[in-house]
Every structure is written in C-alpha cells, then in structure tokens.
Design a protein around this motif. Structure first.
Motif, PDB file in Angstrom:
ATOM      1  N   GLY A 256      52.047 -14.626 -50.831  1.00 15.75           N
ATOM      2  CA  GLY A 256      51.917 -14.043 -52.153  1.00 15.75           C
ATOM      3  C   GLY A 256      50.975 -12.856 -52.173  1.00 15.75           C
ATOM      4  N   LEU A 257      50.021 -12.830 -51.252  1.00  8.05           N
ATOM      5  CA  LEU A 257      49.121 -11.682 -51.156  1.00  8.05           C
ATOM      6  C   LEU A 257      49.907 -10.418 -50.832  1.00  8.05           C
ATOM      7  CD1 LEU A 257      45.999 -10.905 -51.057  1.00  8.05           C
ATOM      8  CD2 LEU A 257      46.272 -11.032 -48.573  1.00  8.05           C
ATOM      9  N   LEU A 258      50.880 -10.520 -49.919  1.00  5.91           N
ATOM     10  CA  LEU A 258      51.718  -9.380 -49.567  1.00  5.91           C
ATOM     11  C   LEU A 258      52.698  -9.059 -50.690  1.00  5.91           C
ATOM     12  CD1 LEU A 258      52.491 -10.380 -45.879  1.00  5.91           C
ATOM     13  CD2 LEU A 258      51.058  -8.468 -46.602  1.00  5.91           C
ATOM     14  N   ALA A 259      53.237 -10.102 -51.304  1.00  5.00           N
ATOM     15  CA  ALA A 259      54.213  -9.889 -52.373  1.00  5.00           C
ATOM     16  C   ALA A 259      53.606  -9.183 -53.571  1.00  5.00           C
ATOM     17  CB  ALA A 259      54.805 -11.231 -52.797  1.00  5.00           C
ATOM     18  N   ASN A 260      52.295  -9.285 -53.723  1.00  2.00           N
ATOM     19  CA  ASN A 260      51.616  -8.697 -54.880  1.00  2.00           C
ATOM     20  C   ASN A 260      50.713  -7.533 -54.490  1.00  2.00           C
ATOM     21  OD1 ASN A 260      52.276 -10.558 -57.340  1.00  2.00           O
ATOM     22  ND2 ASN A 260      51.958 -11.910 -55.589  1.00  2.00           N
ATOM     23  N   GLY A 261      51.091  -6.830 -53.424  1.00  2.00           N
ATOM     24  CA  GLY A 261      50.411  -5.590 -53.072  1.00  2.00           C
ATOM     25  C   GLY A 261      48.971  -5.761 -52.645  1.00  2.00           C
ATOM     26  N   GLY A 262      48.651  -6.883 -51.973  1.00  2.00           N
ATOM     27  CA  GLY A 262      47.311  -7.069 -51.417  1.00  2.00           C
ATOM     28  C   GLY A 262      46.328  -7.768 -52.328  1.00  2.00           C
ATOM     29  N   GLU A 263      46.796  -8.192 -53.521  1.00  3.93           N
ATOM     30  CA  GLU A 263      45.921  -8.880 -54.478  1.00  3.93           C
ATOM     31  C   GLU A 263      46.609 -10.152 -54.934  1.00  3.93           C
ATOM     32  OE1 GLU A 263      44.665 -10.223 -58.387  1.00  3.93           O
ATOM     33  OE2 GLU A 263      46.566  -9.219 -58.016  1.00  3.93           O
ATOM     34  N   LEU A 264      45.848 -11.231 -55.043  1.00  2.00           N
ATOM     35  CA  LEU A 264      46.421 -12.494 -55.497  1.00  2.00           C
ATOM     36  C   LEU A 264      45.446 -13.181 -56.437  1.00  2.00           C
ATOM     37  CD1 LEU A 264      48.860 -14.429 -55.204  1.00  2.00           C
ATOM     38  CD2 LEU A 264      47.589 -15.585 -53.392  1.00  2.00           C
ATOM     39  N   ASN A 265      45.876 -13.372 -57.668  1.00  2.00           N
ATOM     40  CA  ASN A 265      45.088 -14.103 -58.668  1.00  2.00           C
ATOM     41  C   ASN A 265      43.648 -13.604 -58.765  1.00  2.00           C
ATOM     42  OD1 ASN A 265      47.350 -15.669 -59.238  1.00  2.00           O
ATOM     43  ND2 ASN A 265      46.805 -17.203 -57.700  1.00  2.00           N
ATOM     44  N   GLY A 266      43.509 -12.270 -58.825  1.00  2.00           N
ATOM     45  CA  GLY A 266      42.201 -11.667 -59.011  1.00  2.00           C
ATOM     46  C   GLY A 266      41.426 -11.384 -57.754  1.00  2.00           C
ATOM     47  N   THR A 267      41.964 -11.777 -56.589  1.00  2.80           N
ATOM     48  CA  THR A 267      41.301 -11.513 -55.312  1.00  2.80           C
ATOM     49  C   THR A 267      42.087 -10.458 -54.550  1.00  2.80           C
ATOM     50  OG1 THR A 267      40.409 -13.752 -55.144  1.00  2.80           O
ATOM     51  CG2 THR A 267      40.579 -12.496 -53.102  1.00  2.80           C
ATOM     52  N   ARG A 268      41.469  -9.306 -54.291  1.00  2.00           N
ATOM     53  CA  ARG A 268      42.124  -8.237 -53.546  1.00  2.00           C
ATOM     54  C   ARG A 268      41.552  -8.171 -52.134  1.00  2.00           C
ATOM     55  NH1 ARG A 268      45.610  -4.409 -53.942  1.00  2.00           N
ATOM     56  NH2 ARG A 268      45.913  -4.726 -56.192  1.00  2.00           N
ATOM     57  N   LEU A 269      42.427  -8.285 -51.137  1.00  2.00           N
ATOM     58  CA  LEU A 269      42.013  -8.176 -49.744  1.00  2.00           C
ATOM     59  C   LEU A 269      42.490  -6.886 -49.099  1.00  2.00           C
ATOM     60  CD1 LEU A 269      42.548 -11.826 -48.418  1.00  2.00           C
ATOM     61  CD2 LEU A 269      40.500 -10.795 -49.429  1.00  2.00           C
ATOM     62  N   LEU A 270      43.604  -6.323 -49.592  1.00  2.00           N
ATOM     63  CA  LEU A 270      44.145  -5.080 -49.053  1.00  2.00           C
ATOM     64  C   LEU A 270      44.560  -4.186 -50.212  1.00  2.00           C
ATOM     65  CD1 LEU A 270      46.557  -6.395 -46.251  1.00  2.00           C
ATOM     66  CD2 LEU A 270      44.180  -5.666 -45.976  1.00  2.00           C
ATOM     67  N   SER A 271      44.546  -2.877 -49.968  1.00  3.31           N
ATOM     68  CA  SER A 271      45.039  -1.945 -50.983  1.00  3.31           C
ATOM     69  C   SER A 271      46.561  -2.026 -51.055  1.00  3.31           C
ATOM     70  CB  SER A 271      44.626  -0.514 -50.645  1.00  3.31           C
ATOM     71  OG  SER A 271      45.319  -0.054 -49.491  1.00  3.31           O
ATOM     72  N   GLU A 272      47.102  -1.715 -52.222  1.00  6.59           N
ATOM     73  CA  GLU A 272      48.558  -1.707 -52.374  1.00  6.59           C
ATOM     74  C   GLU A 272      49.193  -0.683 -51.447  1.00  6.59           C
ATOM     75  OE1 GLU A 272      51.957  -1.506 -55.892  1.00  6.59           O
ATOM     76  OE2 GLU A 272      49.843  -1.163 -56.377  1.00  6.59           O
TER      77      GLU A 272
END
Length: 376
Positions: A256-272
């Motif tokens: 889901g982190l990849l599906a949502n452009g590097g952010e999941l439920n308020g946590t961003r690990l990678l830029s879109e």
C-alpha cells in the motif's frame, strides 16, 4: 452477486485448481477492502485463517529494494555509485565498478551464492556477505542475471553500511518500515517465535521446467525454495531476498505504501516522484535472463512491472505502472499507483511460474479479476 460470494467463488476456484491453503488481502488507498482465506495449513488439516503465516520467498525482495530506496531518499546513498563505495570489500575480483542500481535491477552479473551455502549458514549474515564479497562475476555488468537468493544480502549490506546507527538489517526493516506502517505479521527471522503459525509447504511438480546451467549456482539445491523450507532453520534465518514469513494482510499493507505514492495513513517514507520513477523499465528490459530461463519485466526500482503475458505475471493486470514482487511457487504481491490498489496472495502449494500458467489454469486468476473489479 455480493462481493463476499464472489470472493468465496474465487477462493474455491483456487482450491479446485490444486491449492492447499490460500490467503488474500487487498487495500485501496490505504484502507482494507478485501480479505479471505481457504483450505488447510498442514497434513493435520489445520484450517487457514487470516492470521496464518506463509513463506513468501522472493516477494520479500520488495523489502530489500524498499530499504535501499529509503536510504536514497535520505541522501545516504546514490544509486549510481559503486557498491564498493559503501562496502569496500565487495570491490574485489573485478566487482569494483558494479553499481547499487545494477544490483537493484539484477544486472550486477553476480547472481550466485557463495560455495558451501547451507541452511544453517543462511543464518550467519557475516558469512554470507563475506562470501558474496569474494565472488567473481559470472556475467558482464548490465546483463540480466537474476540474483535469486543473494539479492537481499547484496542490497542489505549496503543499507547496513549506510545506516547512521549501525543496526542489523532486520532491525532496520522493523524500525524504519514495519513499525511506522503498523505492520505486525511480517518477519525477517522469526527468532524461534510463532513457528506453529507457519503453513506447511507442498509442491505441484516442476516449478521451472526450462533448463538453466546457472540456476543451481544462484539457488543451490540445499536451499532451493520448496518443502525443505519447512525446516524451522529457514524460519529463523534473516534471508532478505527470499526468506520473509508473513500473512497476506501485512504484505498488502506494505505494498500500500507503493500504491499510494510513498505515503500510507499519514506516514511518508518515499516521495511520490521517486515511487513513480520505479515504473520505468530497466535498461535492456527485453533481454533473456540465463539464470531465470525467461525474460523478466523489471523496472528501475527493482520491482516487476505489469504488462502483457509473457513476460508479465498474468494475474496482476496489464497496466505497465503496476509494481510487483513475485515469489517462487506463486506467492505474489502488487501495487497499482494509478488506482491506489495493493494486493497480496499467500499460499502453501507451490506451482509453476515460469512460464506463467495460462489464465484458465492459474489458481489466482479469479482473485486478481475480483480485486481489480472492486478497485474500479
């Protein structure tokens, strides 16, 4: 027909086509939209539930790639730098120019495991990385040579060497990915815990019928994915290229982190921008891989891409922006950044994936169709 009935039909179709136990989970824009399980975990007939755990083999490679991308996002490594910049010992025996990017996309020319690899030695991180550092390339840089098992240590040691607080790779994954994303049932090394929750593996015959003289070097018989991985030694070893143990919900949440452009439920690990760059095919993307015995459709981020079959895995869909990790024997997870859909399927009856089974034989065809229908 309701979604629940369609899901039950799709799960029953998987069993009809030979599956023993299956789990599926799907998220849309970070929210769960589908989960289901069917079949049995073992010879005793223990039912598969949503909390059952499965070996997922190369689906785990998505974690190793993600760890490298996190370090790149933080400016701690450069994809185009030689691996030896961060891990000097790796530069021996004509490997000094191999870049992190080439390792990431299986074009480093060093797909093999060290001589003398055993299940017990997989648990010795230092032995594995020292052995890999001493190898000589089998192929020229830039040629596709799938690192079946070694991939995780090749990338994991770069992550470990660039980690400012000098953690083990397993601790890095736990603290930088699993904890921030709320992922609780995805393991890199089980440390003797929860073994009773792991499904027993079975096989459905020859998994890779095409001959390859290099496969036994990349995947020695003593550690080849299959029923030998029912040995708890494999559960407890940290094998970041092929050794993840998880349930479908945890893997789908990770994707889901990849599906949502590097952010999941308020946590961003990678830029879109970084995530969307992963959909670009790697250089020489049409090249046959002599280790795999097929042409892998891999993007520059290290993930497999959607597209026509072959070479793409049929159940993930034909959208070229799909990012996937395929596991030996059919375990799979994927993300569609265009819709926000992420999916994982875990199972315990390993079947042929090379070449991919046709849709009317593939046990997961209806499951893939269902989640795409739900996502719109």
């Amino acid at each position: 027909m309701s979604v629940e009935r369609k899901l039950q039909f799709a799960l029953e179709k998987a069993v009809e086509r030979g599956e023993r136990g299956v789990q599926i989970a799907a998220y849309l824009k970070g929210e769960p939209i589908l989960s289901g399980a069917i079949g049995t975990m073992d010879d005793a007939g223990t039912p598969v539930t949503g909390t059952s755990l499965f070996p997922i083999f190369s689906v785990t490679k998505g974690l190793a790639a993600m760890a490298v991308h996190i370090q790149a996002e933080r400016g701690l490594l450069d994809y185009d730098e030689p691996v030896a910049t961060y891990w000097p010992e790796f530069g021996s025996n004509s490997k000094g120019e191999i870049t992190v990017q080439e390792v990431l996309v299986h074009q480093a020319g060093v797909p093999q495991m060290p001589p003398g690899t055993t299940p017990e030695r997989l648990a010795d991180w230092d032995w594995c990385v020292a052995g890999l550092a001493a190898l000589e390339p089998l192929f020229p840089r830039g040629q596709s040579a799938y690192a079946s098992i070694s991939y995780g240590w090749l990338l994991g040691e770069v992550v470990r060497r660039t980690d400012s607080v000098d953690r083990t790779f397993a601790d890095f994954i736990e603290q930088e990915i699993f904890e921030p994303l709320g992922i609780e049932d995805y393991y890199l090394g089980m440390q003797g815990n929860n073994h009773q929750r792991v499904a027993q593996l079975y096989t459905a015959g020859g998994l890779r019928p095409q001959p390859s003289e290099y496969r036994s070097l990349a995947m020695p018989e003593s550690i080849t994915p299959g029923p030998i991985w029912n040995n708890p030694v494999f559960y407890d070893a940290v094998v970041p290229g092929a050794g993840g143990i998880a349930n479908a919900d945890s893997v789908a949440k990770f994707f889901g982190l990849l599906a949502n452009g590097g952010e999941l439920n308020g946590t961003r690990l990678l830029s879109e921008e970084r995530v969307m760059s992963f959909v670009e095919p790697r250089p020489r993307s049409e090249e046959y891989d002599e280790v795999l015995g097929q042409t892998p459709l891999v993007g520059v981020g290290g993930f497999w891409l959607g597209g026509n079959t072959p070479p793409a895995e049929p159940i993930i869909g034909t959208n070229p922006n799909i990012l996937a990790s395929n596991g030996s024997g059919g375990s799979i997870a994927w993300a569609d950044p265009d819709t926000g859909l992420s999916v994982a399927i875990c199972h315990n009856r390993m079947f042929r994936i090379n070449p991919p089974l046709p849709p009317d034989e593939h046990p997961f065809t209806e499951l893939g169709d269902l989640v795409r229908d739900i996502a719109g």
